[in-house]
Write a protein that holds these residues in place. Structure first.
Motif, mmCIF file in Angstrom:
data_model
loop_
_atom_site.group_PDB
_atom_site.id
_atom_site.type_symbol
_atom_site.label_atom_id
_atom_site.label_comp_id
_atom_site.label_asym_id
_atom_site.label_seq_id
_atom_site.Cartn_x
_atom_site.Cartn_y
_atom_site.Cartn_z
ATOM 1 N N ILE A 123 0.859 -1.191 0.000
ATOM 2 C CA ILE A 123 0.000 0.000 0.000
ATOM 3 C C ILE A 123 0.895 1.241 0.000
ATOM 4 N N ILE A 124 0.571 2.195 -0.860
ATOM 5 C CA ILE A 124 1.301 3.467 -0.896
ATOM 6 C C ILE A 124 0.375 4.569 -0.386
ATOM 7 N N ALA A 125 0.872 5.326 0.568
ATOM 8 C CA ALA A 125 0.125 6.468 1.107
ATOM 9 C C ALA A 125 1.043 7.685 1.120
ATOM 10 N N ALA A 126 0.507 8.813 1.536
ATOM 11 C CA ALA A 126 1.269 10.065 1.497
ATOM 12 C C ALA A 126 1.893 10.371 2.856
ATOM 13 N N ILE A 127 3.070 10.959 2.815
ATOM 14 C CA ILE A 127 3.689 11.495 4.025
ATOM 15 C C ILE A 127 2.751 12.559 4.618
ATOM 16 N N ASN A 128 2.634 12.541 5.933
ATOM 17 C CA ASN A 128 1.757 13.468 6.673
ATOM 18 C C ASN A 128 0.272 13.218 6.476
ATOM 19 N N SER A 129 -0.072 12.074 5.885
ATOM 20 C CA SER A 129 -1.493 11.737 5.769
ATOM 21 C C SER A 129 -2.015 11.256 7.119
ATOM 22 N N PHE A 130 -3.344 11.218 7.223
ATOM 23 C CA PHE A 130 -3.983 10.710 8.437
ATOM 24 C C PHE A 130 -5.166 9.849 8.022
ATOM 25 N N HIS A 131 -5.167 8.583 8.501
ATOM 26 C CA HIS A 131 -6.232 7.666 8.092
ATOM 27 C C HIS A 131 -6.910 6.944 9.245
ATOM 28 N N GLY A 132 -6.567 7.326 10.491
ATOM 29 C CA GLY A 132 -7.227 6.688 11.622
ATOM 30 C C GLY A 132 -6.229 6.212 12.656
ATOM 31 N N ASP A 175 4.526 5.197 16.071
ATOM 32 C CA ASP A 175 5.672 4.668 16.821
ATOM 33 C C ASP A 175 5.259 4.206 18.219
ATOM 34 N N GLY A 176 5.945 3.169 18.704
ATOM 35 C CA GLY A 176 5.780 2.771 20.095
ATOM 36 C C GLY A 176 4.655 1.795 20.354
ATOM 37 N N PHE A 177 4.151 1.165 19.295
ATOM 38 C CA PHE A 177 3.086 0.175 19.450
ATOM 39 C C PHE A 177 3.494 -1.184 18.879
ATOM 40 N N GLY A 178 4.779 -1.483 19.003
ATOM 41 C CA GLY A 178 5.245 -2.782 18.516
ATOM 42 C C GLY A 178 5.569 -2.742 17.036
ATOM 43 N N PRO A 179 5.806 -3.927 16.446
ATOM 44 C CA PRO A 179 6.224 -3.990 15.035
ATOM 45 C C PRO A 179 5.204 -3.323 14.109
ATOM 46 N N LYS A 180 5.730 -2.607 13.133
ATOM 47 C CA LYS A 180 4.865 -1.942 12.145
ATOM 48 C C LYS A 180 4.270 -2.987 11.190
ATOM 49 N N ILE A 181 3.103 -2.683 10.680
ATOM 50 C CA ILE A 181 2.512 -3.518 9.631
ATOM 51 C C ILE A 181 3.368 -3.351 8.377
ATOM 52 N N THR A 182 3.734 -4.465 7.774
ATOM 53 C CA THR A 182 4.653 -4.409 6.634
ATOM 54 C C THR A 182 3.918 -4.120 5.327
ATOM 55 N N GLY A 183 4.692 -3.709 4.341
ATOM 56 C CA GLY A 183 4.139 -3.499 3.007
ATOM 57 C C GLY A 183 3.519 -2.141 2.807
ATOM 58 N N ILE A 184 3.881 -1.173 3.652
ATOM 59 C CA ILE A 184 3.329 0.183 3.526
ATOM 60 C C ILE A 184 4.460 1.167 3.241
ATOM 61 N N THR A 185 4.297 1.959 2.187
ATOM 62 C CA THR A 185 5.305 2.941 1.766
ATOM 63 C C THR A 185 4.677 4.330 1.792
ATOM 64 N N HIS A 186 5.468 5.332 2.146
ATOM 65 C CA HIS A 186 4.973 6.711 2.155
ATOM 66 C C HIS A 186 5.776 7.585 1.197
ATOM 67 N N VAL A 187 5.058 8.372 0.418
ATOM 68 C CA VAL A 187 5.687 9.259 -0.565
ATOM 69 C C VAL A 187 5.180 10.688 -0.343
ATOM 70 N N PRO A 188 5.939 11.698 -0.771
ATOM 71 C CA PRO A 188 5.475 13.088 -0.606
ATOM 72 C C PRO A 188 4.155 13.328 -1.337
#
Length: 406
Positions: free
Chosen positions: A134-143, A159-172
């Motif tokens: 999944i590609i999302a935007a830097i500084n986006s907010f989705h919940g 940050d600080g809630f354990g391992p991140k969900i993998t397969g997510i990229t952020h672009v400007p």
């Protein structure tokens, strides 16, 4: 028959509530239209709309009527059964949009969770296990659920809630070349807000959304529009994708959808919806009769030429006056946004001080919002009266005058 309630005050918050919020020092107790009264009887003009939720203001007669009528009939039956308000509301959303199918839930995060799960399930069914990115935007907010907060592009929230969900990229955001470089045949979805709300009220450029649509088509990825904040007339169209004339595969809506009653929806096409077969996703309260009855009353008022044209006219009143205030006091460099979602960008001298504006405004009896530390956000009722706009902005100007003289 009135019920006697125990007295509560703002200090009780610090004793009994989890401290993840820092609410204002007063407690609103009653609202009517775009006015709110606190415990002491002080009246404030509300330009926050409950953060773009109270699309028809407070205690709108049509919504009160819809709620009380339904409250006397049926509140909840679960999704073991269907109900009439849910079917009527779904038909109205489908008739008014690109979508063929609706899924109801309770919040924007839940709608986005459903959208992201659907995107991954479609890719899994059609292309196999490797296509899940999944590609999302830097500084986006989705919940704030673990999935949606990781798709959102703000690490301070994830940050600080354990391992991140993998397969997510952020672009400007608004950078088509960056999106082009990031997308691949492993991408199952590109997720965008047509206007980035929380990070500063930044509208997408037309060419960016058009380009995103084309890239998704080329890579068999789904284009997801998070319209939680922009939907239901906020931009002057029923949904912001109509403003841009770029059609997503999946759209999420919440906030204004219920005019203050919790409800959210994920909208999509029949071809995609069929991948969520019985048992693949669910919710206890989603599509309950109370929420859907209220939402139906909301869409009946919002999705009219009068209301939508009114949004555009009221926007001009806000924008003209806010630009004049910004210029006179040297506090804003720009007033941006779409419709009645407006962001006043603070000038260099005032960068980082949005909270000071929030506090000064409250002292003068007007409620405004921040969108990050550098932007003052306005998300008033779509039916706010011209008299309330004038009065509220008079108070806001007094707040600015006081702040800049301090």
């Amino acid at each position: 028959m009135s019920v006697e309630h125990a007295q509560v005050q703002r200090t009780d918050f610090d004793q009994v509530m989890v401290p993840n919020y820092a609410p204002a020092g007063f407690i609103p107790v009653r609202g009517a239209g775009s006015r709110v009264w606190d415990q002491s009887g002080r009246e404030l003009v509300d330009f926050t709309g409950g953060i773009a939720v109270n699309v028809l203001g407070h205690a709108h007669p049509a919504l009160v009527s819809a709620l009380t009528e339904q409250a006397n009939k049926l509140w909840h039956v679960s999704n073991v059964f269907t109900n009439e308000p849910a079917l009527r509301m779904a038909k109205k959303l489908v008739d008014a949009t690109f979508a063929d199918r609706a899924f109801f839930c309770n919040s924007g995060a839940e709608a986005n969770e459903a959208a992201f799960k659907l995107a991954r399930r479609v890719a899994f069914d059609l292309y196999g296990t490797e296509k899940y990115e999944i590609i999302a935007a830097i500084n986006s907010f989705h919940g704030r659920t673990l999935f949606t907060v990781n798709v959102g592009g703000q690490s301070k929230y994830s940050d600080g809630f354990g391992p991140k969900i993998t397969g997510i990229t952020h672009v400007p955001y608004n950078d088509l070349e960056a999106l082009k470089a990031a997308i691949s045949d492993k991408t199952c979805a590109v997720v965008l807000e047509p206007v980035q709300g929380e990070s500063g009220v930044i509208p997408a450029e037309l060419a960016y959304l058009q380009g995103a649509r084309q890239l998704c088509d080329e890579h068999n990825a789904l284009l997801v529009f998070d319209e939680v904040q922009t939907g239901m007339g906020r931009t002057g169209e029923l949904f912001a994708y109509m403003h841009y004339d770029v059609t997503p595969d999946i759209l999420t809506s919440a906030k204004s959808l219920g005019g203050g009653f919790p409800i959210a929806a994920m909208l999509t096409t029949e071809a995609l919806a069929k991948h969520l077969t019985v048992g693949t996703h669910g919710t206890t309260y989603g599509g309950n009769p109370l929420a859907c009855a209220v939402a139906e009353a909301v869409i009946d008022i919002v999705n009219t030429p009068e209301t939508l044209a009114g949004v555009k006219a009221k926007r001009e009143l806000f924008k003209t006056r806010l630009e004049a205030i910004g210029e006179q006091y040297g506090v804003f460099t720009q007033v941006r946004g779409l419709g009645l979602l407006l962001g006043c960008v603070l000038s260099d001298a005032w960068k980082g001080k949005a909270k000071d504006f929030f506090n000064a405004a409250e002292k003068e009896g007007v409620m405004v919002l921040q969108a990050g530390p550098d932007v003052i956000r306005f998300a008033p009722s779509l039916v706010v009266t011209e008299a309330d706009i004038d009065e509220g902005l008079d108070r806001f100007e007094r707040a600015i005058a006081t702040l800049t003289q301090a």
